[in-house]
Design an enzyme around this catalytic site. Structure first.
Site, PDB file in Angstrom:
ATOM      1  N   LYS A   1      47.352  49.685 -31.866  1.00 57.07           N
ATOM      2  CA  LYS A   1      48.452  50.251 -32.659  1.00 57.07           C
ATOM      3  C   LYS A   1      48.029  50.484 -34.111  1.00 57.07           C
ATOM      4  O   LYS A   1      48.295  51.531 -34.668  1.00 57.07           O
ATOM      5  CB  LYS A   1      49.670  49.306 -32.657  1.00 57.07           C
ATOM      6  CG  LYS A   1      50.264  49.063 -31.283  1.00 57.07           C
ATOM      7  CD  LYS A   1      51.563  48.280 -31.371  1.00 57.07           C
ATOM      8  CE  LYS A   1      51.393  46.848 -31.848  1.00 57.07           C
ATOM      9  NZ  LYS A   1      50.686  45.961 -30.909  1.00 57.07           N
TER      10      LYS A   1
ATOM     11  N   ARG B   1      60.506  44.464 -32.420  1.00 54.32           N
ATOM     12  CA  ARG B   1      59.781  43.620 -31.489  1.00 54.32           C
ATOM     13  C   ARG B   1      60.697  42.974 -30.462  1.00 54.32           C
ATOM     14  O   ARG B   1      60.238  42.263 -29.581  1.00 54.32           O
ATOM     15  CB  ARG B   1      59.148  42.488 -32.280  1.00 54.32           C
ATOM     16  CG  ARG B   1      57.661  42.459 -32.206  1.00 54.32           C
ATOM     17  CD  ARG B   1      57.248  41.273 -33.045  1.00 54.32           C
ATOM     18  NE  ARG B   1      55.889  40.932 -32.851  1.00 54.32           N
ATOM     19  CZ  ARG B   1      54.882  41.497 -33.471  1.00 54.32           C
ATOM     20  NH1 ARG B   1      55.066  42.483 -34.287  1.00 54.32           N
ATOM     21  NH2 ARG B   1      53.663  41.064 -33.242  1.00 54.32           N
TER      22      ARG B   1
ATOM     23  N   ARG C   1      37.919  40.409 -31.965  1.00 55.39           N
ATOM     24  CA  ARG C   1      38.288  41.092 -33.209  1.00 55.39           C
ATOM     25  C   ARG C   1      37.971  40.233 -34.429  1.00 55.39           C
ATOM     26  O   ARG C   1      38.229  39.036 -34.453  1.00 55.39           O
ATOM     27  CB  ARG C   1      39.780  41.406 -33.181  1.00 55.39           C
ATOM     28  CG  ARG C   1      40.311  41.978 -34.482  1.00 55.39           C
ATOM     29  CD  ARG C   1      41.641  42.647 -34.304  1.00 55.39           C
ATOM     30  NE  ARG C   1      42.748  41.718 -34.173  1.00 55.39           N
ATOM     31  CZ  ARG C   1      44.014  42.110 -34.031  1.00 55.39           C
ATOM     32  NH1 ARG C   1      44.308  43.392 -33.953  1.00 55.39           N
ATOM     33  NH2 ARG C   1      44.970  41.221 -33.939  1.00 55.39           N
TER      34      ARG C   1
ATOM     35  N   ARG D   1      41.174  36.328 -37.452  1.00 55.26           N
ATOM     36  CA  ARG D   1      42.567  36.000 -37.748  1.00 55.26           C
ATOM     37  C   ARG D   1      42.919  34.718 -37.014  1.00 55.26           C
ATOM     38  O   ARG D   1      42.546  34.535 -35.859  1.00 55.26           O
ATOM     39  CB  ARG D   1      43.480  37.126 -37.236  1.00 55.26           C
ATOM     40  CG  ARG D   1      43.912  38.086 -38.303  1.00 55.26           C
ATOM     41  CD  ARG D   1      44.592  39.305 -37.738  1.00 55.26           C
ATOM     42  NE  ARG D   1      45.787  39.021 -36.937  1.00 55.26           N
ATOM     43  CZ  ARG D   1      46.600  39.968 -36.467  1.00 55.26           C
ATOM     44  NH1 ARG D   1      46.338  41.236 -36.724  1.00 55.26           N
ATOM     45  NH2 ARG D   1      47.654  39.657 -35.750  1.00 55.26           N
TER      46      ARG D   1
ATOM     47  N   ARG E   1      51.162  35.041 -27.986  1.00 58.53           N
ATOM     48  CA  ARG E   1      51.624  36.346 -28.459  1.00 58.53           C
ATOM     49  C   ARG E   1      51.835  37.316 -27.305  1.00 58.53           C
ATOM     50  O   ARG E   1      52.796  38.071 -27.283  1.00 58.53           O
ATOM     51  CB  ARG E   1      50.608  36.924 -29.453  1.00 58.53           C
ATOM     52  CG  ARG E   1      50.688  36.262 -30.824  1.00 58.53           C
ATOM     53  CD  ARG E   1      49.379  36.391 -31.571  1.00 58.53           C
ATOM     54  NE  ARG E   1      49.044  37.748 -31.924  1.00 58.53           N
ATOM     55  CZ  ARG E   1      47.799  38.215 -32.013  1.00 58.53           C
ATOM     56  NH1 ARG E   1      46.771  37.414 -31.754  1.00 58.53           N
ATOM     57  NH2 ARG E   1      47.585  39.457 -32.362  1.00 58.53           N
TER      58      ARG E   1
HETATM   59  P1  ADP Z   1      50.287  41.214 -33.355  1.00 57.67           P
HETATM   60  O1  ADP Z   1      51.208  42.310 -32.902  1.00 57.67           O
HETATM   61  O2  ADP Z   1      48.889  41.460 -32.945  1.00 57.67           O
HETATM   62  O3  ADP Z   1      50.767  39.831 -33.059  1.00 57.67           O
HETATM   63  P2  ADP Z   1      51.070  41.798 -36.055  1.00 57.67           P
HETATM   64  O4  ADP Z   1      50.123  42.055 -37.167  1.00 57.67           O
HETATM   65  O5  ADP Z   1      51.974  42.911 -35.636  1.00 57.67           O
HETATM   66  O6  ADP Z   1      50.149  41.265 -34.911  1.00 57.67           O
HETATM   67  O7  ADP Z   1      51.994  40.546 -36.404  1.00 57.67           O
HETATM   68  C1  ADP Z   1      51.454  39.310 -36.817  1.00 57.67           C
HETATM   69  C2  ADP Z   1      52.537  38.253 -36.867  1.00 57.67           C
HETATM   70  O8  ADP Z   1      53.539  38.629 -37.821  1.00 57.67           O
HETATM   71  C3  ADP Z   1      53.315  38.037 -35.587  1.00 57.67           C
HETATM   72  O9  ADP Z   1      52.669  37.165 -34.695  1.00 57.67           O
HETATM   73  C4  ADP Z   1      54.624  37.450 -36.129  1.00 57.67           C
HETATM   74  O10 ADP Z   1      54.473  36.109 -36.524  1.00 57.67           O
HETATM   75  C5  ADP Z   1      54.841  38.246 -37.390  1.00 57.67           C
HETATM   76  N1  ADP Z   1      55.629  39.472 -37.146  1.00 57.67           N
HETATM   77  C6  ADP Z   1      55.203  40.743 -37.320  1.00 57.67           C
HETATM   78  N2  ADP Z   1      56.172  41.626 -37.023  1.00 57.67           N
HETATM   79  C7  ADP Z   1      57.251  40.897 -36.640  1.00 57.67           C
HETATM   80  C8  ADP Z   1      58.559  41.221 -36.190  1.00 57.67           C
HETATM   81  N3  ADP Z   1      58.966  42.497 -36.073  1.00 57.67           N
HETATM   82  N4  ADP Z   1      59.393  40.196 -35.878  1.00 57.67           N
HETATM   83  C9  ADP Z   1      59.017  38.919 -35.982  1.00 57.67           C
HETATM   84  N5  ADP Z   1      57.789  38.542 -36.385  1.00 57.67           N
HETATM   85  C10 ADP Z   1      56.907  39.498 -36.722  1.00 57.67           C
END
Ligand code: ADP
Length: 219
Positions: free
Chosen positions: A17, A92, A129, A161, A172
């Site tokens: 993404k 999400r 990654r 990360r 996740r």
């Molecule tokens: P990934 O999708 O690979 O987990 P992201 O960079 O999108 O990584 O998100 C990292 C973290 O940020 C998530 O695991 C969560 O803790 C938080 N996060 C991001 N977007 C949201 C969201 N829309 N709602 C709740 N938590 C979020």
């Protein structure tokens, strides 16, 4: 002014993404709005928000709906988002998708792009990654910059990360299946879901997304 181009990009962690949104942002001159990037930036800058969410992010759990909805609302108020945005990592879950409908209006989301990859590929990509702490460039664990720990682009530290470790990856991906996958039906039922095969070269994925956007005359 033409209708703003708000696009939601859905897909498992590791589907690509972030990579695709960076490219599409340039192609369509709209910002890449990643809630994950915004939250990580807050942690790095040690803001009050960063302190509040740091341990949640490291564990690979989700922060509260209220908090991310507020973050996105504030981001949409910036002038560069007036013409639309690429939403990566938001919504999400159904509550966030409903909140987005309220923020943008019923027809505000023009298209939802589902980047589809098998779970094995997502897991393999996340485990290998590495990322530059400074500029965000993504590397594979076998790339010279990952091996040396020094980013070829900016000289920053290349690290893994915390949520790309096995236990957090598992958590996740489970959360994705439980909370986020139902959004596919949410957007399908509104006639705005397109599924793109994410198991192709980045160029091929971008080309498929461009055709989907072009076919609907969105931009
Ligand atoms: P990934 O999708 O690979 O987990 P992201 O960079 O999108 O990584 O998100 C990292 C973290 O940020 C998530 O695991 C969560 O803790 C938080 N996060 C991001 N977007 C949201 C969201 N829309 N709602 C709740 N938590 C979020």
């Amino acid at each position: 002014m033409s209708t703003p181009l708000y696009l939601v990009v859905l897909g498992k962690q590791g589907a690509g993404k972030g990579t695709q949104c960076d490219r599409l942002a340039v192609l369509y001159s709209i910002p890449h709005v990643s809630t994950g990037d915004m939250l990580r930036a807050a942690v790095k800058a040690e803001t009050p928000l960063g302190h509040e969410v740091a341990s949640i992010l490291n564990a690979g759990a989700l922060v509260s709906d209220e908090l991310v909805i507020r973050l996105v609302e504030e981001r949409f108020a910036a002038p560069d988002a007036a013409g639309g945005a690429l939403l990566d990592g938001f919504p999400r879950n159904l509550a966030q998708a409903e909140a987005l409908q309220v923020l943008l209006g019923e027809n505000g989301v023009r298209l939802c792009i589902n980047l589809d990859v098998p779970i094995e590929l997502a897991t393999a990509r996340l485990s290998s990654r590495r990322v530059c702490e400074n500029c965000g460039t993504i590397y594979r664990d076998t790339d010279p910059s990952a091996l040396s720990g020094v980013c070829a682009k900016c000289g920053g530290h290349v690290v893994q990360r915390a949520d790309d470790r096995p236990e957090a990856i598992r958590r996740r991906l489970e959360t994705y299946e439980r909370d986020t996958a139902p959004l596919l039906d949410f957007y399908r039922s509104r006639g705005i879901l397109v599924t793109v095969n994410g198991d192709q070269t980045p160029d091929a994925v971008t080309a498929d997304i461009e055709s989907a956007i072009g076919a609907r005359d969105l931009a």
